[in-house]
Design a protein around this motif. Sequence first.
Motif, PDB file in Angstrom:
ATOM      1  N   SER A 259      42.180  36.460  58.768  1.00 31.26           N
ATOM      2  CA  SER A 259      43.297  36.387  58.037  1.00 31.26           C
ATOM      3  C   SER A 259      44.062  37.803  58.091  1.00 31.26           C
ATOM      4  CB  SER A 259      43.430  36.140  56.522  1.00 31.26           C
ATOM      5  OG  SER A 259      42.731  35.062  56.306  1.00 31.26           O
ATOM      6  N   VAL A 260      43.114  39.000  58.036  1.00 36.35           N
ATOM      7  CA  VAL A 260      43.609  40.391  58.219  1.00 36.35           C
ATOM      8  C   VAL A 260      44.133  40.616  59.548  1.00 36.35           C
ATOM      9  CG1 VAL A 260      42.892  42.833  58.094  1.00 36.35           C
ATOM     10  CG2 VAL A 260      42.088  41.154  56.365  1.00 36.35           C
ATOM     11  N   PHE A 261      43.445  40.059  60.706  1.00 35.05           N
ATOM     12  CA  PHE A 261      43.835  40.513  62.004  1.00 35.05           C
ATOM     13  C   PHE A 261      44.671  39.053  62.793  1.00 35.05           C
ATOM     14  CE2 PHE A 261      40.433  43.231  61.114  1.00 35.05           C
ATOM     15  CZ  PHE A 261      40.734  44.365  61.912  1.00 35.05           C
ATOM     16  N   ALA A 262      44.895  38.250  61.898  1.00 38.46           N
ATOM     17  CA  ALA A 262      45.685  37.180  62.139  1.00 38.46           C
ATOM     18  C   ALA A 262      45.450  36.619  63.514  1.00 38.46           C
ATOM     19  CB  ALA A 262      47.360  37.523  62.870  1.00 38.46           C
ATOM     20  N   ILE A 263      44.005  36.180  63.577  1.00 34.84           N
ATOM     21  CA  ILE A 263      43.398  35.540  64.655  1.00 34.84           C
ATOM     22  C   ILE A 263      43.183  33.841  64.353  1.00 34.84           C
ATOM     23  CG2 ILE A 263      40.947  35.157  65.566  1.00 34.84           C
ATOM     24  CD1 ILE A 263      40.322  38.118  64.814  1.00 34.84           C
ATOM     25  N   PRO A 264      44.005  33.430  65.271  1.00 37.39           N
ATOM     26  CA  PRO A 264      43.892  31.783  65.091  1.00 37.39           C
ATOM     27  C   PRO A 264      42.618  31.164  65.265  1.00 37.39           C
ATOM     28  CG  PRO A 264      44.599  32.370  67.360  1.00 37.39           C
ATOM     29  CD  PRO A 264      44.401  33.657  66.704  1.00 37.39           C
ATOM     30  N   GLY A 265      41.645  31.132  64.188  1.00 31.08           N
ATOM     31  CA  GLY A 265      40.199  30.624  64.332  1.00 31.08           C
ATOM     32  C   GLY A 265      40.267  29.680  63.163  1.00 31.08           C
ATOM     33  N   ILE A 266      39.222  29.190  62.667  1.00 32.53           N
ATOM     34  CA  ILE A 266      38.741  28.305  61.886  1.00 32.53           C
ATOM     35  C   ILE A 266      39.089  28.881  60.498  1.00 32.53           C
ATOM     36  CG2 ILE A 266      36.911  26.700  60.888  1.00 32.53           C
ATOM     37  CD1 ILE A 266      35.599  26.495  63.475  1.00 32.53           C
ATOM     38  N   GLY A 267      38.694  30.341  60.344  1.00 27.29           N
ATOM     39  CA  GLY A 267      38.818  30.997  59.141  1.00 27.29           C
ATOM     40  C   GLY A 267      40.408  31.067  58.680  1.00 27.29           C
ATOM     41  N   ARG A 268      41.157  31.209  59.560  1.00 24.65           N
ATOM     42  CA  ARG A 268      42.631  31.302  59.360  1.00 24.65           C
ATOM     43  C   ARG A 268      43.292  29.772  58.954  1.00 24.65           C
ATOM     44  NH1 ARG A 268      46.877  34.779  60.525  1.00 24.65           N
ATOM     45  NH2 ARG A 268      48.715  33.746  59.310  1.00 24.65           N
ATOM     46  N   LEU A 269      42.548  28.796  59.926  1.00 23.83           N
ATOM     47  CA  LEU A 269      42.990  27.583  59.488  1.00 23.83           C
ATOM     48  C   LEU A 269      42.566  26.998  58.152  1.00 23.83           C
ATOM     49  CD1 LEU A 269      43.785  24.631  60.654  1.00 23.83           C
ATOM     50  CD2 LEU A 269      41.310  24.230  61.192  1.00 23.83           C
ATOM     51  N   THR A 270      41.479  27.661  57.524  1.00 23.46           N
ATOM     52  CA  THR A 270      41.112  27.334  56.125  1.00 23.46           C
ATOM     53  C   THR A 270      41.681  27.870  55.286  1.00 23.46           C
ATOM     54  OG1 THR A 270      38.553  27.097  57.059  1.00 23.46           O
ATOM     55  CG2 THR A 270      39.027  27.452  54.517  1.00 23.46           C
ATOM     56  N   VAL A 271      42.288  29.097  55.369  1.00 19.97           N
ATOM     57  CA  VAL A 271      43.227  29.939  54.479  1.00 19.97           C
ATOM     58  C   VAL A 271      44.364  28.886  54.502  1.00 19.97           C
ATOM     59  CG1 VAL A 271      44.801  31.886  54.061  1.00 19.97           C
ATOM     60  CG2 VAL A 271      42.125  32.043  54.710  1.00 19.97           C
ATOM     61  N   ASP A 272      45.260  28.734  55.447  1.00 12.57           N
ATOM     62  CA  ASP A 272      46.375  27.818  55.640  1.00 12.57           C
ATOM     63  C   ASP A 272      46.031  26.715  54.763  1.00 12.57           C
ATOM     64  OD1 ASP A 272      47.460  30.119  57.131  1.00 12.57           O
ATOM     65  OD2 ASP A 272      47.104  29.198  59.030  1.00 12.57           O
ATOM     66  N   ALA A 273      45.157  25.918  55.222  1.00 10.73           N
ATOM     67  CA  ALA A 273      44.603  24.780  54.381  1.00 10.73           C
ATOM     68  C   ALA A 273      44.950  24.770  52.942  1.00 10.73           C
ATOM     69  CB  ALA A 273      43.491  24.009  55.034  1.00 10.73           C
ATOM     70  N   ILE A 274      44.267  25.936  52.517  1.00 16.43           N
ATOM     71  CA  ILE A 274      44.038  26.172  51.047  1.00 16.43           C
ATOM     72  C   ILE A 274      45.587  26.315  50.506  1.00 16.43           C
ATOM     73  CG2 ILE A 274      43.293  27.579  49.304  1.00 16.43           C
ATOM     74  CD1 ILE A 274      40.651  27.978  51.072  1.00 16.43           C
ATOM     75  N   LEU A 275      46.335  27.331  51.117  1.00 17.08           N
ATOM     76  CA  LEU A 275      47.829  27.517  50.813  1.00 17.08           C
ATOM     77  C   LEU A 275      48.546  26.257  50.729  1.00 17.08           C
ATOM     78  CD1 LEU A 275      48.153  30.834  52.532  1.00 17.08           C
ATOM     79  CD2 LEU A 275      47.650  30.466  49.908  1.00 17.08           C
ATOM     80  N   ARG A 276      48.207  25.408  51.735  1.00 19.24           N
ATOM     81  CA  ARG A 276      49.161  24.062  51.809  1.00 19.24           C
ATOM     82  C   ARG A 276      48.449  22.925  50.973  1.00 19.24           C
ATOM     83  NH1 ARG A 276      49.801  24.879  58.200  1.00 19.24           N
ATOM     84  NH2 ARG A 276      51.201  26.485  58.150  1.00 19.24           N
ATOM     85  N   ARG A 277      47.157  23.249  50.228  1.00 18.43           N
ATOM     86  CA  ARG A 277      46.754  22.040  49.660  1.00 18.43           C
ATOM     87  C   ARG A 277      46.231  20.764  50.697  1.00 18.43           C
ATOM     88  NH1 ARG A 277      50.373  23.753  45.959  1.00 18.43           N
ATOM     89  NH2 ARG A 277      49.736  24.614  43.954  1.00 18.43           N
ATOM     90  N   ASP A 278      46.040  21.256  51.689  1.00 19.92           N
ATOM     91  CA  ASP A 278      45.618  20.202  52.878  1.00 19.92           C
ATOM     92  C   ASP A 278      44.127  20.035  52.668  1.00 19.92           C
ATOM     93  OD1 ASP A 278      45.527  18.459  54.923  1.00 19.92           O
ATOM     94  OD2 ASP A 278      46.697  19.908  56.370  1.00 19.92           O
ATOM     95  N   TYR A 279      43.619  19.045  51.845  1.00 19.12           N
ATOM     96  CA  TYR A 279      42.591  18.775  51.340  1.00 19.12           C
ATOM     97  C   TYR A 279      41.339  18.267  52.572  1.00 19.12           C
ATOM     98  CZ  TYR A 279      42.967  19.865  46.536  1.00 19.12           C
ATOM     99  OH  TYR A 279      42.945  20.876  45.164  1.00 19.12           O
ATOM    100  N   PRO A 280      41.935  17.151  53.419  1.00 19.18           N
ATOM    101  CA  PRO A 280      41.265  16.761  54.556  1.00 19.18           C
ATOM    102  C   PRO A 280      40.592  17.918  55.422  1.00 19.18           C
ATOM    103  CG  PRO A 280      43.181  15.367  54.341  1.00 19.18           C
ATOM    104  CD  PRO A 280      43.228  16.433  53.395  1.00 19.18           C
ATOM    105  N   ILE A 281      41.711  19.177  55.633  1.00 20.31           N
ATOM    106  CA  ILE A 281      41.130  20.263  56.655  1.00 20.31           C
ATOM    107  C   ILE A 281      40.124  20.787  55.814  1.00 20.31           C
ATOM    108  CG2 ILE A 281      41.671  22.480  57.653  1.00 20.31           C
ATOM    109  CD1 ILE A 281      44.438  21.186  58.422  1.00 20.31           C
ATOM    110  N   ILE A 282      40.229  21.146  54.330  1.00 16.91           N
ATOM    111  CA  ILE A 282      39.476  21.940  53.638  1.00 16.91           C
ATOM    112  C   ILE A 282      37.933  21.169  53.626  1.00 16.91           C
ATOM    113  CG2 ILE A 282      38.523  22.724  51.417  1.00 16.91           C
ATOM    114  CD1 ILE A 282      41.761  22.700  50.821  1.00 16.91           C
ATOM    115  N   GLN A 283      37.983  19.960  53.456  1.00 22.22           N
ATOM    116  CA  GLN A 283      36.575  19.071  53.444  1.00 22.22           C
ATOM    117  C   GLN A 283      36.035  19.246  54.812  1.00 22.22           C
ATOM    118  OE1 GLN A 283      38.616  15.342  52.077  1.00 22.22           O
ATOM    119  NE2 GLN A 283      37.833  15.596  50.289  1.00 22.22           N
TER     120      GLN A 283
END
Length: 313
Positions: A259-283
Amino acid sequence: MFGYVVTRILSAVPVMAVVATIVFLLLHLTPGDPATIIAGEQATAAEIERIRTSLGLDRPLLQQFVGWLLRILSGDLGTSIYSGKPVTELILQRLEPTVSLALLTLSIAIVIAVPTGVIAAWKEGTWVDWTLMFLAIVFFSMPIFITGYILIYNFSVQWRMLPVQGYRSLSDGIGPFLSHMILPAISLGLVYASLLARMSRSAMLEVLHQDYIRTARAKGLGTSKVLFLHALKNAAVPIITTIGIGLILLISGVVVVESVFAIPGIGRLTVDAILRRDYPIIQGVILFFSFVYVIINLLIDLTYRLVDPRIKY
């Protein structure tokens, strides 16, 4: 060893079953209507109903769980609400940056931590020992995002030596890859190295007080041979165990660093999913990381025999 491996794999099945149950209930234990929460306050009734139908929330809970579990066993982690793409596909697309960051961080941490722990144990009670362990405590206590911002300010903003954010694949060249990954890896690696350095020191201290170490010194062996050939080899088991335990820090830290370094990895995918309430991705991400951690723990246990033949499974 084969029987041990089979037993460990079978013992991982109930662990993953418990994780899968908790992940499934994550959506249903949310206060209020999950479909309404995911859709947002401005959503229409039709949009809420569409989300409820796509998640299968209109069916009985047991039926939902059985259907969801069968899809998981077939490799189907669901479909993203926001993008409409399969979660498995999204995770695989983001896998390379995360794996690259994790491997580079692990390499940096081991290269820094193990020699630091060995030197601190060798210089036990001296200013060298106190200084190294003080620095280990400082870096372990410092939040990862603070370390990341300090490195960005100095190396990217002030000195303009390295890029601030982004990711370049290894296929683009080793230079661009390292220039984008070195700061994130150091930010995460300092915390991991601090934990590993303290454990390396403790393990080495226990070994250095053994009789065979005093015998090796009495025979005139050099310090480097005593430390790295005899002592470190016999202290390797707890160090390897710490590497496995420290992977928890590595997995959780990846989310912050990406998130800090804007790396398009799984960690960034998780943060975006939490902010968007995208539960299938979080699960899906929770299940993926849980599975990876179980596999890594098994591999760590299997390496014990390589460093200490006395160990019997």
